[in-house]
Scaffold this motif. Sequence first.
Motif, mmCIF file in Angstrom:
data_model
loop_
_atom_site.group_PDB
_atom_site.id
_atom_site.type_symbol
_atom_site.label_atom_id
_atom_site.label_comp_id
_atom_site.label_asym_id
_atom_site.label_seq_id
_atom_site.Cartn_x
_atom_site.Cartn_y
_atom_site.Cartn_z
ATOM 1 N N ALA A 19 0.837 -1.208 0.000
ATOM 2 C CA ALA A 19 0.000 0.000 0.000
ATOM 3 C C ALA A 19 0.865 1.249 0.000
ATOM 4 O O ALA A 19 0.540 2.243 -0.683
ATOM 5 C CB ALA A 19 -0.924 -0.018 1.201
ATOM 6 N N LEU A 20 1.966 1.244 0.757
ATOM 7 C CA LEU A 20 2.837 2.417 0.797
ATOM 8 C C LEU A 20 3.524 2.657 -0.547
ATOM 9 O O LEU A 20 3.676 3.810 -0.985
ATOM 10 C CB LEU A 20 3.884 2.258 1.901
ATOM 11 N N ASN A 22 2.349 1.876 -3.437
ATOM 12 C CA ASN A 22 1.337 2.256 -4.429
ATOM 13 C C ASN A 22 0.303 3.209 -3.832
ATOM 14 O O ASN A 22 -0.885 3.147 -4.145
ATOM 15 C CB ASN A 22 0.637 1.002 -4.953
ATOM 16 N N TRP A 23 0.761 4.120 -3.001
ATOM 17 C CA TRP A 23 -0.157 5.002 -2.277
ATOM 18 C C TRP A 23 -0.986 5.872 -3.212
ATOM 19 O O TRP A 23 -2.169 6.102 -2.960
ATOM 20 C CB TRP A 23 0.631 5.856 -1.292
ATOM 21 N N GLU A 24 -0.406 6.350 -4.283
ATOM 22 C CA GLU A 24 -1.149 7.213 -5.208
ATOM 23 C C GLU A 24 -2.307 6.466 -5.845
ATOM 24 O O GLU A 24 -3.398 7.001 -5.989
ATOM 25 C CB GLU A 24 -0.217 7.756 -6.294
ATOM 26 N N ALA A 25 -2.083 5.191 -6.195
ATOM 27 C CA ALA A 25 -3.158 4.403 -6.799
ATOM 28 C C ALA A 25 -4.225 4.078 -5.759
ATOM 29 O O ALA A 25 -5.426 4.026 -6.078
ATOM 30 C CB ALA A 25 -2.607 3.104 -7.379
ATOM 31 N N PHE A 26 -3.812 3.905 -4.512
ATOM 32 C CA PHE A 26 -4.769 3.583 -3.447
ATOM 33 C C PHE A 26 -5.661 4.781 -3.123
ATOM 34 O O PHE A 26 -6.825 4.603 -2.783
ATOM 35 C CB PHE A 26 -4.026 3.162 -2.162
ATOM 36 N N LEU A 48 -8.111 -1.690 1.417
ATOM 37 C CA LEU A 48 -7.102 -1.786 2.470
ATOM 38 C C LEU A 48 -7.780 -1.836 3.839
ATOM 39 O O LEU A 48 -7.381 -2.616 4.714
ATOM 40 C CB LEU A 48 -6.142 -0.594 2.385
ATOM 41 N N GLY A 49 -8.804 -1.046 4.022
ATOM 42 C CA GLY A 49 -9.575 -1.070 5.281
ATOM 43 C C GLY A 49 -10.230 -2.431 5.495
ATOM 44 O O GLY A 49 -10.238 -2.959 6.613
#
Length: 166
Positions: A19-20, A22-26, A48-49
């Motif tokens: 997740a870190l 690919n943070w922009e995609a998340f 992610l949640g």
Amino acid sequence: MRFRTLFLFAVLALTLLFALLNWEAFTAPTTLSLVFGTVQAPLGLIMLGVVFVLAAMCLAYLIWVQGSALMDSRRHAKELQLHRELADKAEASRFTELRNFIDVELQKMERVQADARTQLVARIEEMEKRTRLAVQETGSSLSAYIGELEHRIEHRGPNGSDPTAH
């Protein structure tokens, strides 16, 4: 159990790292369709949640299973201790019973020995009485024989013949 817990934490750590990276995609907003309508929200953060909620549920389940196992283990330990105490009491009771049995048997043997000793002493005393009587009778017989011999010697004639023999 520890391997499973470590494996769960490793999967969560890899998910967090993913997740870190690919943070922009998340965090990119996306139109999401709900049964009642549509919403603009970042799909990656929602997923992610969901992953973290599922992981928390798994962790709670693991804690509950380990707690239950620990409680069962303590209950079994208490039952085992209770059974051990009961077995120790039963063993002590058997030892006491065995000791009492041995004491009774020893008392019986002592009585039998005392009776045998009394009978033996009575027999020995009876034999002593018989022996004394026999010795006295033998002494009396010998005295009579000696007296008779003395009488014969005294009444013997000058030529050595017995005057009572005719």
